[in-house]
Scaffold this active site. Structure first.
Site, short mmCIF file in Angstrom:
data_model
loop_
_atom_site.label_atom_id
_atom_site.label_comp_id
_atom_site.label_asym_id
_atom_site.label_seq_id
_atom_site.Cartn_x
_atom_site.Cartn_y
_atom_site.Cartn_z
N GLU A 216 -4.87 -0.42 -13.39
CA GLU A 216 -5.90 0.62 -13.38
C GLU A 216 -5.16 1.92 -13.10
O GLU A 216 -4.70 2.16 -11.98
CB GLU A 216 -6.97 0.33 -12.33
CG GLU A 216 -8.26 1.12 -12.54
CD GLU A 216 -8.25 2.46 -11.83
OE1 GLU A 216 -7.97 3.48 -12.51
OE2 GLU A 216 -8.51 2.50 -10.63
N GLU B 153 -3.87 14.73 -16.13
CA GLU B 153 -4.82 14.37 -15.09
C GLU B 153 -4.70 15.36 -13.94
O GLU B 153 -3.61 15.59 -13.42
CB GLU B 153 -4.56 12.95 -14.58
CG GLU B 153 -5.56 12.53 -13.51
CD GLU B 153 -5.35 11.10 -13.02
OE1 GLU B 153 -6.34 10.47 -12.60
OE2 GLU B 153 -4.19 10.63 -13.05
N HIS C 82 0.85 -1.20 0.00
CA HIS C 82 0.00 0.00 0.00
C HIS C 82 0.89 1.25 0.00
O HIS C 82 2.11 1.17 0.16
CB HIS C 82 -0.90 -0.02 1.23
CG HIS C 82 -2.28 0.51 0.98
ND1 HIS C 82 -2.54 1.55 0.10
CD2 HIS C 82 -3.49 0.16 1.51
CE1 HIS C 82 -3.84 1.80 0.10
NE2 HIS C 82 -4.44 0.98 0.93
N GLY D 41 -2.76 3.01 -9.82
CA GLY D 41 -1.86 4.12 -9.52
C GLY D 41 -1.53 4.93 -10.75
O GLY D 41 -2.30 4.99 -11.71
N CYS E 149 -9.60 8.53 -9.80
CA CYS E 149 -9.36 8.28 -11.23
C CYS E 149 -10.62 8.55 -12.05
O CYS E 149 -10.54 9.01 -13.18
CB CYS E 149 -8.90 6.84 -11.45
SG CYS E 149 -7.33 6.45 -10.67
#
Length: 464
Positions: free
Chosen positions: A237, A368, A160, A215, A271
């Site tokens: 993803e 992004e 994590h 990530g 996301c």
């Protein structure tokens, strides 16, 4: 991370105070944890599915019992409002319920008619899976992968994000208290500078069967490349720059209200948050006025307090990066309508921000934007809206708003994405697959296909 880069410091993003410090696992400790996880995963994979499902059902109960404690841990380490943190727990419990109910159908033997012979396909566990997970949904991002993975008979090795180490250890403990074997879901505590090399070594390790990552594109490229070299299955993803397309026949008040929720949930750190708002010229002024009013009504503050809509960003370096994107976009011609920068208060708060006159070539359109910043672009017609929506390297989610559903579906069909929602906000749901295209990654999570991603789809053929 503190100055010596060895001790992990976890800070409260709402106050900048240090919550806890952790010593990273040593290479020897990591090797021992991998060895144990691999052994436990083999034994777990031999447990009958019906018995595994009983433990998953206990996980549902444990999630609901621990709801308040888990939510508070998420708030402290990640900074999202308490109601949203509790929502992560609720969604995880619903997902566990879904797989407990549907795993027999998803994983059951599939008979194939091949004439006189017998043939079928079985779905068998792979073993120990490496999961590289992000900080923005500390519980849900892990659980949406881990629940179907362990139900299918696999083990999970969790790497994590260091800034949510407490959440990661709580997840490990959660599975044990629900009745899963100790070592089946294991958290590795790794300092940030050591993550790339450690992750690459783990992927190359024969005891690791496959890898999944949620990530950044940079991290995804590294993990995908390492998995390719090791000839191992990977699911990625990655980032997103979802378009929220408002056509000229849309119910503008409804679309604008939904747009505020779609962009500023989790302080825009998702996301699948809508990021680029592409609005038909005929309704652009009405939509923009309603949207800005909705944004200005958002309450920013202590995420542990009732009624707070927007908490801090998770880290100060992320806030600085977002400020750079806003400043460069304004310098390039974007117009600031609300917010604009860091809030003058303790913690990593960034004002809910709206920019208009946004075009390709500006950072808030091309990159992004992982924070509370909305970019509005005006399109002359459906063709320009489609072109603008497609003018991105990402392809995760898409939302189209119109009073003509068939028109909305036609428009959505011409825009590349992993999911398309018409008159609804993009969201993940355990009943349907979730994942992206282009630089938003590959593979799918959730639903039946998500569970089968990490199984050996094995063909059996028995001669007549």
């Amino acid at each position: 991370m503190n100055a010596d880069q060895h001790t992990i410091e976890v800070r409260n993003p709402a106050t900048d105070e240090i919550l806890a410090t952790y010593q990273p696992h040593t290479p020897e400790q990591i090797d021992a944890l991998v060895a144990k996880g691999a052994r436990v995963a083999v034994r777990w994979g031999e447990v009958p599915l019906a018995d595994r499902i009983q433990v998953v059902e206990r996980l549902v109960e444990q999630l609901r019992t621990d709801r308040a404690d888990l939510a508070e841990q998420i708030v402290r380490e990640m900074g999202k409002p308490l109601a949203e943190a509790a929502g992560e727990v609720d969604k995880s419990a619903l997902t566990a319920e879904y797989y407990a109910a549907n795993a027999p159908a998803i994983l059951g033997r599939e008979q194939v008619d091949v004439g006189e012979a017998q043939a079928w396909v079985s779905y068998e566990p792979l073993g120990l899976l490496l999961a590289v997970m992000p900080w923005n949904f500390p519980l849900w991002q892990v659980m949406r992968f881990a629940i179907p993975a362990v139900t299918a008979g696999n083990g999970v090795l969790l790497k994590h994000s260091p800034n949510v180490t407490g959440c990661a250890l709580a997840i490990q403990d959660l599975f044990v208290r629900a009745g899963f074997p100790e070592g089946l879901v294991t958290t590795l505590v790794i300092a940030e500078p050591d993550v790339p090399a450690t992750t690459e070594a783990l992927i190359a390790d024969d005891r690791i069967a496959a890898v999944t990552l949620t990530g950044s594109n940079r991290a995804g490229a590294a993990v995908g490349a390492a998995a390719g070299r090791a000839a191992k299955k990977s699911v990625l993803e990655l980032g997103g720059s979802d378009a929220f397309v408002v056509l000229d026949d849309a119910d503008v008040p409804s679309a604008a209200a939904a747009a505020v929720r779609a962009r500023f949930h989790n302080a825009g750190q998702s996301c699948v948050c809508a990021k680029r708002f592409i609005v038909s010229r005929g309704v652009a002024e009405e939509f923009t006025d309603a949207f800005v009013a909705g944004v200005e009504a958002l309450r920013m503050g202590d995420p542990a307090s009732e009624g707070v809509d927007v908490g801090p960003m998770a880290r100060d370096d992320l806030r600085a990066g977002l400020a750079r994107q806003v400043e460069e976009s304004i310098a390039g011609g974007a117009k600031l309508l609300a917010g604009g920068g860091a809030a003058e208060r303790p913690g990593y708060f960034f004002e809910p921000t709206v920019l208009t006159d946004v075009r390709p070539g500006m950072p808030v359109f091309d990159e992004e934007t992982f924070g509370p910043v909305a970019a509005i672009s005006v399109a002359a017609d459906d063709e320009e809206a489609i072109a603008l929506a497609n003018q991105t390297e990402f392809g995760l989610g898409l939302s189209v708003w119109t009073s003509d559903v068939e028109r909305g579906v036609r428009v959505a069909g011409r825009i590349t994405s992993g999911a398309a929602f018409v008159n609804a906000i993009v969201a993940s749901d355990p009943r349907v697959p979730f994942g992206g295209t282009k630089k938003s990654g590959y593979g799918r999570e959730l639903a039946g296909v998500g569970m089968r991603e990490f199984t050996n789809m094995r063909t059996f053929w028995v001669g007549a």
